[in-house]
Design an enzyme around this catalytic site. Structure first.
Site, short mmCIF file in Angstrom:
data_model
loop_
_atom_site.label_atom_id
_atom_site.label_comp_id
_atom_site.label_asym_id
_atom_site.label_seq_id
_atom_site.Cartn_x
_atom_site.Cartn_y
_atom_site.Cartn_z
N CYS A 66 54.98 -5.98 20.17
CA CYS A 66 55.07 -6.33 21.59
C CYS A 66 53.70 -6.88 21.96
CB CYS A 66 55.40 -5.11 22.44
SG CYS A 66 55.26 -5.47 24.21
N CYS A 110 52.55 -5.73 25.75
CA CYS A 110 52.17 -4.34 26.06
C CYS A 110 52.55 -3.43 24.90
CB CYS A 110 52.78 -3.88 27.38
SG CYS A 110 54.56 -4.14 27.52
N SER A 111 53.55 -2.57 25.09
CA SER A 111 53.90 -1.64 24.01
C SER A 111 55.40 -1.36 24.00
CB SER A 111 53.12 -0.34 24.16
OG SER A 111 53.34 0.21 25.45
N CYS A 112 56.23 -2.40 24.29
CA CYS A 112 57.69 -2.24 24.21
C CYS A 112 58.05 -1.76 22.80
CB CYS A 112 58.39 -3.57 24.49
SG CYS A 112 58.06 -4.20 26.14
#
Lengths: 115, 214
Positions: free
Chosen positions: B112, B115-117
């Protein structure tokens, strides 16, 4: 992989959609990611903007436009996300790996242009 | 609380420090949401409790099932979310799941960049390196070099597909079933599937085979 992700049965033909959310693009279509820089946070990374790509699949079901809703505007009808394929050699000049290497990314309909 | 193992280890952050910009913003938004009755105060705690129950062990079970049951595998690849919902695994909001199958000719990698999906519903919280900028920036630019640093060398005739999760879809890599596991039970197979194999930075491997090849 199925042509329409999220569907496990073939839909009937000629059904007029309740929310008018017919996908504008189909698998195989050549597209370009829009080059726009609106104020705010958008889920379209800048490294893909302006790049040529191919629609790999329509993502079902249709979804609200998060980018409108996120800024407090009612998006109205739903539209589709698409799974988009971009060769890494299109993204990065002088990409060192195999020419078959590619990126897959989901892009909302409002960011795609015919190419 | 356990005692400090090293005298020079800095004391844990107990909240004495002045909160940062984003911490203040998070607190303000959370308090507003509760005040406006959009969410209840207990809901965030409850969500954390749910998150704590979701770990890579769940993903490993799904992969092992797909290895032994071709019909399940086909349905999982056609519609990840609906198939897992049949197993009783519920998802957060409208999140969809695409299961990416590694084959002899394709190796999938998940990142991702924004961000941090992460498929938290089936793998729990992402590892720290997944959330940090070096991995996020390099995975889409030089995936072969990143994979090599994880000890995974992908031959040039194998296509690398990097899936960047940016919006409502999460990705789970279905690794290839390791060789020499023909007689394994589903449970034994699940033990071979690591979190990193389901992100795509390593392959699933059979430790017995590794010992033999050494």
């Amino acid at each position: 992989m199925s042509q329409e992700l999220g569907r496990s049965v073939k839909p009937l033909a000629n059904i007029v959609k309740a929310e008018g959310a017919e996908p504008l693009f189909q698998a195989g279509d050549a597209v370009k990611i829009s080059v726009r820089f609106p104020v705010g946070h958008y889920r379209v990374p800048t490294y893909i903007r302006g790049k040529r790509a191919r629609v790999e699949a329509v993502v079902e079901p249709a979804a609200i436009n998060n980018e409108d809703e996120g800024f407090g505007r009612n998006a109205g009808v739903k539209r589709h996300y698409y799974r988009i394929a971009i060769p890494l050699s299109e993204l990065w000049k002088g990409y060192a790996g195999s020419k078959n290497d590619g990126l897959r990314i989901e892009v909302f309909e409002t960011w795609l242009e015919r190419s | 609380m356990s005692s400090h193992a090293h005298a020079n280890t800095p004391a844990p952050d107990t909240g004495d420090a002045v909160p940062g910009y984003y911490e203040v913003m998070e607190t303000a938004v959370r308090e507003l949401l509760i005040e406006k009755k959009v969410i209840g105060a207990g809901e965030i705690r409850q969500m954390l409790e749910v998150m704590d129950t979701r770990t890579p062990a769940l993903g490993s079970k799904i992969v092992a099932r797909a290895w032994v049951d071709p019909e399940f595998r086909a349905r999982l690849l056609a519609n990840g979310r609906a198939t897992l919902e049949e197993l009783g695994i519920d998802f957060f909001e409208d999140t969809q799941l695409i299961v990416l199958e590694n084959t002899d000719s394709v190796h999938n990698l998940v990142v991702c960049t924004l961000c941090s999906c992460y498929p938290r519903e089936i793998l729990g919280l992402p590892p720290d390196w997944y959330k940090m900028k070096p991995y996020r920036a390099r995975a889409v630019k030089e995936p072969r070099a990143v994979l090599a640093e994880f000890g995974t060398v992908i031959p040039d005739d194998v296509e690398i597909r990097v899936s960047d999760s940016t919006s409502m879809i999460r990705f789970l890599v279905l690794p290839q079933r390791p060789k020499g596991t023909e007689g394994f039970t589903e449970e034994q197979l699940a033990a071979l599937v690591t979190r990193d194999a389901m992100i795509g930075v390593v392959r699933a491997s059979n430790p017995e085979m590794k010992e033999k090849s050494r």
